[in-house]
Design a protein around this motif. Structure first.
Motif, PDB file in Angstrom:
ATOM      1  N   GLY A 194      69.935 -15.294  12.006  1.00 50.41           N
ATOM      2  CA  GLY A 194      69.415 -15.554  10.713  1.00 50.41           C
ATOM      3  C   GLY A 194      69.609 -14.168   9.995  1.00 50.41           C
ATOM      4  O   GLY A 194      69.933 -13.971   8.872  1.00 50.41           O
ATOM      5  N   MET A 195      69.294 -13.105  10.770  1.00 50.47           N
ATOM      6  CA  MET A 195      69.193 -11.564  10.128  1.00 50.47           C
ATOM      7  C   MET A 195      70.772 -11.372   9.621  1.00 50.47           C
ATOM      8  O   MET A 195      70.889 -10.872   8.552  1.00 50.47           O
ATOM      9  N   GLU A 196      71.567 -11.607  10.368  1.00 46.10           N
ATOM     10  CA  GLU A 196      73.139 -11.423   9.996  1.00 46.10           C
ATOM     11  C   GLU A 196      73.436 -12.089   9.168  1.00 46.10           C
ATOM     12  O   GLU A 196      74.380 -11.471   8.022  1.00 46.10           O
ATOM     13  N   PHE A 238      63.620 -17.283   9.884  1.00 48.62           N
ATOM     14  CA  PHE A 238      64.819 -16.724  10.460  1.00 48.62           C
ATOM     15  C   PHE A 238      65.802 -17.965  10.505  1.00 48.62           C
ATOM     16  O   PHE A 238      67.119 -18.031  10.316  1.00 48.62           O
ATOM     17  N   ASN A 239      65.065 -19.087  10.978  1.00 53.88           N
ATOM     18  CA  ASN A 239      65.980 -20.250  11.431  1.00 53.88           C
ATOM     19  C   ASN A 239      66.423 -21.088   9.952  1.00 53.88           C
ATOM     20  O   ASN A 239      67.268 -21.657  10.018  1.00 53.88           O
ATOM     21  N   ASP A 240      65.700 -20.859   8.776  1.00 52.08           N
ATOM     22  CA  ASP A 240      65.993 -21.304   7.672  1.00 52.08           C
ATOM     23  C   ASP A 240      67.196 -20.757   7.070  1.00 52.08           C
ATOM     24  O   ASP A 240      67.984 -21.406   6.477  1.00 52.08           O
ATOM     25  N   PHE A 241      67.424 -19.480   7.524  1.00 53.03           N
ATOM     26  CA  PHE A 241      68.987 -18.818   6.968  1.00 53.03           C
ATOM     27  C   PHE A 241      69.779 -19.473   7.781  1.00 53.03           C
ATOM     28  O   PHE A 241      70.969 -19.728   7.499  1.00 53.03           O
ATOM     29  N   ARG A 242      69.568 -19.807   9.325  1.00 48.35           N
ATOM     30  CA  ARG A 242      70.789 -20.268   9.906  1.00 48.35           C
ATOM     31  C   ARG A 242      71.106 -21.680   9.579  1.00 48.35           C
ATOM     32  O   ARG A 242      72.295 -22.223   9.939  1.00 48.35           O
ATOM     33  N   ALA A 267      71.706 -13.514   6.495  1.00 46.88           N
ATOM     34  CA  ALA A 267      70.872 -12.845   5.070  1.00 46.88           C
ATOM     35  C   ALA A 267      71.632 -11.336   4.933  1.00 46.88           C
ATOM     36  O   ALA A 267      71.723 -11.148   3.534  1.00 46.88           O
ATOM     37  N   ARG A 268      71.899 -10.565   5.720  1.00 50.72           N
ATOM     38  CA  ARG A 268      72.429  -9.424   5.405  1.00 50.72           C
ATOM     39  C   ARG A 268      73.836  -9.545   4.915  1.00 50.72           C
ATOM     40  O   ARG A 268      74.238  -8.778   3.558  1.00 50.72           O
ATOM     41  N   GLU A 269      74.570 -10.411   5.258  1.00 49.15           N
ATOM     42  CA  GLU A 269      75.998 -11.049   4.798  1.00 49.15           C
ATOM     43  C   GLU A 269      75.994 -11.618   3.326  1.00 49.15           C
ATOM     44  O   GLU A 269      76.786 -11.177   2.607  1.00 49.15           O
ATOM     45  N   ALA A 270      74.849 -12.047   3.083  1.00 45.68           N
ATOM     46  CA  ALA A 270      74.627 -12.378   1.607  1.00 45.68           C
ATOM     47  C   ALA A 270      73.779 -11.641   0.664  1.00 45.68           C
ATOM     48  O   ALA A 270      73.675 -11.831  -0.483  1.00 45.68           O
ATOM     49  N   ASN A 271      73.644 -10.280   1.189  1.00 44.63           N
ATOM     50  CA  ASN A 271      73.058  -9.365   0.515  1.00 44.63           C
ATOM     51  C   ASN A 271      71.476  -9.678   0.287  1.00 44.63           C
ATOM     52  O   ASN A 271      71.054  -9.396  -0.887  1.00 44.63           O
TER      53      ASN A 271
END
Length: 291
Positions: free
Chosen positions: A153-155, A104-108, A157-161
């Motif tokens: 991180g989840m937010e 999740f940190n990788d998304f961030r 990823a969701r925004e990027a679909n």
């Protein structure tokens, strides 16, 4: 095709072609894990990755699913990952599913523009280790992540679909924090609302820091009943958001999978049956197997 060291992939990716793009895990300090102790984190050379992609094209007449290994592939620079995704898209025009491991940190650590670029280049799914929603457990296992990090991180990823499967471990709080681990993990999932979840029963990996904590008496293994009660709490309290429930890991006492929330009641019936009738539930300590 060429692989270095021990190779791991989610059990849901059994039919996927595996392309090794990184070696190891950039965190590689979680107390419960020994998956990548045999190597240091490194991004493979593009030339070597491209050779493996070309070889896979020769070997497999039809490839609809690819999983990128090793550990958190998302940690590599976006520019390089995009080149890999573009090469895959050109080489396998029939591809339907392209997944990787990502913390999740990788998304961030990426901008939303970068994440959307990756999605546009063909990335469909990320497998992300949540492990626990309990702040104390997260600190003890040296995850390097907080509840707030996971939510952020989840937010992104969701925004990027990009679809996210969040995995977590029943029993990771030990005998002492079983209830708090279950309650806080469930509450965090209700905030994050991932596209899929994969709950797994704790297994002590030989050579892990957690194994040494068990041997020193610092971590008391949970009972099978506690694992069942943790899953029962999850099933009773997880909100009705759309999600696929991958609860069929080989170490789980009650193996079950299906589309949430439709499966809530049959899964609860199954858990209650195991609590009442399964002889394993009466044992004093869990009996699970290393990955």
């Amino acid at each position: 095709m060429h692989y270095e060291g021990k190779i791991y992939r989610p059990w849901m990716e059994a039919e996927s072609v595996l392309i090794q793009t990184t070696l190891g895990c950039s965190n590689n300090q979680c107390t419960f894990c020994t998956m990548f102790d045999d190597k240091r984190f490194k991004v493979r050379d593009l030339e070597d990755i491209f050779k493996d992609i070309d070889e896979a094209r020769v070997i497999y007449p039809k490839v609809e699913s690819i999983f990128l290994i090793d550990g958190n592939v998302m940690a590599m620079r976006t520019e390089k990952l995009l080149k890999i995704l573009d090469k895959i898209k050109v080489t396998f025009p029939e591809l339907q599913h392209l997944a990787l491991y990502s913390g999740f940190n990788d998304f961030r650590r990426k901008s939303i523009a970068e994440l959307k670029e990756l999605r546009g280049a063909g990335l469909t799914t990320a497998y992300s280790g949540l492990e626990s929603g309990d702040p104390i457990v997260l600190e003890r296992i040296k995850k390097g992540m907080t509840r707030e990090h996971a939510i952020e991180g989840m937010e992104l990823a969701r925004e990027a679909n990009i679809q996210v499967l969040a995995s977590f471990i029943f029993g990771l709080g030990g005998r002492e924090r079983s209830a708090q681990h279950a309650e806080n993990t469930t509450s965090l999932l209700n905030i994050m609302r991932p596209d899929a979840i994969a709950p797994m029963a704790l297994a002590i990996q030989p050579g892990s820091e957690l194994e040494r904590e068990v041997q020193r008496g610092e971590f008391i293994l949970p009972t099978p009943m506690q694992l069942l009660e943790e899953e029962k709490h999850l099933l009773e309290n997880m909100d009705d958001f759309p999600c696929y429930y991958w609860g069929d890991h080989g170490n789980n006492i009650a193996t079950m999978k299906g589309i949430w929330p439709e499966v809530r009641q049959p899964f609860l019936d199954n858990i209650n049956k195991h609590i009442a009738l399964n002889p394993m539930a009466k044992k004093n300590v869990i009996e699970t197997f290393a990955w």
